[in-house]
Structures are given as structure tokens and as C-alpha cells.
Design a protein around this motif. Sequence first.
Motif, PDB file in Angstrom:
ATOM      1  N   UNK A   1       0.976  -1.162   0.021  1.00  4.22           N
ATOM      2  CA  UNK A   1      -0.062  -0.244   0.048  1.00  4.22           C
ATOM      3  C   UNK A   1       0.858   1.257  -0.062  1.00  4.22           C
ATOM      4  N   UNK A   2       2.101   1.161  -0.548  1.00  5.14           N
ATOM      5  CA  UNK A   2       2.976   2.092  -0.345  1.00  5.14           C
ATOM      6  C   UNK A   2       3.208   2.996  -1.527  1.00  5.14           C
ATOM      7  N   UNK A   3       2.465   4.304  -1.519  1.00  2.43           N
ATOM      8  CA  UNK A   3       2.682   5.015  -3.056  1.00  2.43           C
ATOM      9  C   UNK A   3       3.957   5.269  -3.429  1.00  2.43           C
ATOM     10  N   UNK A   4       5.088   5.194  -2.592  1.00  3.69           N
ATOM     11  CA  UNK A   4       6.349   5.424  -3.264  1.00  3.69           C
ATOM     12  C   UNK A   4       6.840   4.116  -3.804  1.00  3.69           C
ATOM     13  N   UNK A   5       6.489   2.922  -3.370  1.00  3.00           N
ATOM     14  CA  UNK A   5       7.420   1.666  -3.339  1.00  3.00           C
ATOM     15  C   UNK A   5       6.660   0.467  -3.932  1.00  3.00           C
TER      16      UNK A   5
END
Length: 219
Positions: A75-79
Motif C-alpha cells: 500500500x506504499x505509494x512510493x514503493x
Amino acid sequence: MHGHRNFSRTNPYFTQDRADLPAEHPLRRFYDRSNAFVPADNFGRGSILREIYEWPVFAPFVQAALGEQRFFRYADPLADVIVNTAEAGNGFPWHFDTNNYTVTLAIQNAEVGGDFEYSPHLRTPTDENYEGVQAVLDGDAGLIRTLHLEPGDLQIFKGRYSLHRVTPLSGSQARYVAIFSYVEEPGMVGSAERTAQLYGRVLPVHVERAGVRSDALVD
Ligand SMILES: O=C(O)CCC(=O)C(=O)O
Ligand SMILES: [Fe+2]
């Protein structure tokens, strides 16, 4: 390219030097590592990589291939889906992953090098097999397999017990590989500290969800 560069010198285990051991011991073999991660917010809705990552049949396919019980998109928007770039030099030296598995898609090869070399099941949870590791580090061809991937090839690899590296790159063309990340619990994001290290910045979600952490992705 919007990559954040990472340089380090690591042994195959990402641990500290051990001055009490002989210089040739695997724990004392340090190699330069240099690469850059293009964070996931460069691959927004409509980008091919995000379309693949969010394609409803894709995660279940990868999960079945791995045989994992609990399996969720990150759920990580950078990863969640990133691109790893590496230029001429020693991009990914020999290592064991600290995560259980890695899911990559080859995008562009360098002119020379960039093959994936690996030594299957070289250690186990109860046996580090330092002799075997040392033999691979010293180039024992009998223990090493080579995989040459072409753009478009998907690789699903369990790297915790199989020593592996990307052979040194040369030429002017960079190597690009997409990395799709998955975790064992829904809603997870990386810690602010690790995110800043890998991507050079953090988002509010990394600070807000400080209690719901996972760093179970890229090594
Ligand atoms: O770039 C690759 O093909 C694999 C890199 C790797 O070993 C890793 O991300 O842990
Ligand atoms: Fe790896």
C-alpha cells in the motif's frame, strides 16, 4: 530519470564487518553497490507498469507461483511498483535477499553485462554454509547458474537462501528493471527512515502510519 541514487559497500548479508574473522570469510567480503530507484508515484494510473500490477489476475498468479499463504499488494505509494536503474559499474554484487522473494520485469538491458547469476539453495535456515558461499564469491563455476533475461521477461525469485548477483555492467545504456512488491498484511507502507534512504523523500502516509510498518521489499 527521476531516480534516487544509492551507493553503498556491503557484504552478501548487509551486515557490519567482522574484524575477528579471516579476511577471506564471506562476512568480510565487501563490494560496491550502486543503483537508483525511480519511485512508484512516477508510474501512475494508465502507466503500463501500474496496469500490470493492478491487473486483477496478476497478484493471484504470482502468489500461486510462490505458494505464499498471505499475499497483498503493497500500500506504499512510493514503493509498490518501482523501477530500478543501474549504469556502468558494479550494480548488484553477490548477496542474499533479506526479503523472501522478488518479482521483477526486465525493461531494458545494458550493452554488456547484467546477467543474473545465482547459486540455488546455498544456505538454509540452520546452515550458513560459509565454505560454499566463499567458493561462489571466488567464482566456482560449478556452483553458479546464469540467466539471461530479455525485456518483457518476468522473474519470480526466492533470494533469501540462494546467493545471487547481477554481473557488472558496461556501455552507455542503463539497465532498467521494474520491481513489484507484495506483503503479508493489507495496508502496509514502509517506515519513514527506510523510505527516505531508498527514495530520498517521504509522504505523509509514511509518517502517519508509523505503527503499521513493513520493510519487506527491496534488497
Ligand atoms: O535487478 C535484478 O535483476 C535483481 C536485483 C536483486 O537481486 C534485488 O533486488 O535484490
Ligand atoms: Fe536480490
